[in-house]
Write a protein that holds these residues in place. Structure first.
Motif, short mmCIF file in Angstrom:
data_model
loop_
_atom_site.label_atom_id
_atom_site.label_comp_id
_atom_site.label_asym_id
_atom_site.label_seq_id
_atom_site.Cartn_x
_atom_site.Cartn_y
_atom_site.Cartn_z
N GLY A 176 0.92 -1.24 -0.16
CA GLY A 176 -0.11 0.17 -0.06
C GLY A 176 0.73 1.20 -0.12
O GLY A 176 0.24 2.66 -0.17
N ASN A 188 -6.58 -2.11 2.19
CA ASN A 188 -5.67 -3.07 1.94
C ASN A 188 -5.68 -4.39 2.92
O ASN A 188 -5.36 -5.53 2.17
N HIS A 193 -4.83 1.69 4.42
CA HIS A 193 -3.82 0.55 5.19
C HIS A 193 -5.31 -0.65 5.54
O HIS A 193 -5.11 -1.50 5.21
#
Length: 208
Positions: free
Chosen positions: A115, A151, A148
């Motif tokens: 990411g 992801n 985050h």
């Protein structure tokens, strides 16, 4: 033949582009060059940030998988990545996070999946766009966290696909479906930021 008075005249269209757009594009290009230089010459050779993100994504995905099933069938392990020399470079401390289901490997997470590039893309847009710095810093902080989380969820669903009858569709989901969804999410974050700026400017104009 297109005349100089044609509505499709390229020079006319070029001159109609607002100065703010050129300013934004210029800042974006400069920031992109700076980011790439910092990454290539400082972050990439050491791999500290990449490896930390790889490890964190693997750990958090494993926590979600075990928590959602209320059991401990999943585990993660950070291992050296075995790649071709022309990809990783000689002696590069490249790592990958392996997710296991009952001791069987189901997913590997490497640099391209951590990411970092998405976060840099998102932050670059926020920095280059107009707006007060306090607002920018707020959007950068929660935006990075949101990317985050998305992801991690992407990795979770990829693991679930690998452990289901949908396994033949893994490559399609990995390379296309989830890529479109994640980038779409980043564009949505940008939309919220720009929408907030536009609303603030309208309120300021109304008060003036």
């Amino acid at each position: 033949m297109i005349s100089s008075h044609s509505p499709f005249n390229l020079r006319s269209l070029w001159l109609q582009i607002p100065r703010q757009v050129w300013l934004f594009l210029g800042k974006a290009l400069l920031l992109f060059v700076v980011w790439k230089m910092v990454y290539v010459f400082w972050l990439y050779p050491g791999q500290e940030l990449d490896n930390w993100l790889v490890k964190t994504v693997g750990q958090h995905a494993t926590m979600v998988l075990n928590g959602s099933a209320n059991q401990n069938n999943y585990s993660d392990l950070l291992e050296p990545a075995v790649t071709k020399g022309d990809v990783s470079g000689p002696g590069l401390p490249l790592m990958k996070s392996q997710i296991y289901f009952r001791g069987k490997r189901v997913l590997g997470i490497m640099n391209g999946c951590n990411g970092l590039e998405l976060m840099a893309l998102y932050v670059g847009f926020i920095i280059c766009f107009t707006g007060p710095w306090l607002r920018k810093l707020g959007f950068i902080a929660w935006g990075i966290l949101a990317i985050h989380v998305v992801n991690v969820l992407r990795c979770v669903f990829l693991v679930l696909i690998m452990n289901s009858t949908l396994r033949p569709w893994f490559d399609l989901a990995h390379h296309y479906v989830f890529t479109i969804l994640v980038y779409g999410f980043v564009f949505l974050l940008w939309h919220f930021y720009v929408k907030g700026i536009v609303k603030t400017e309208k309120r300021n104009v109304a008060k003036a």
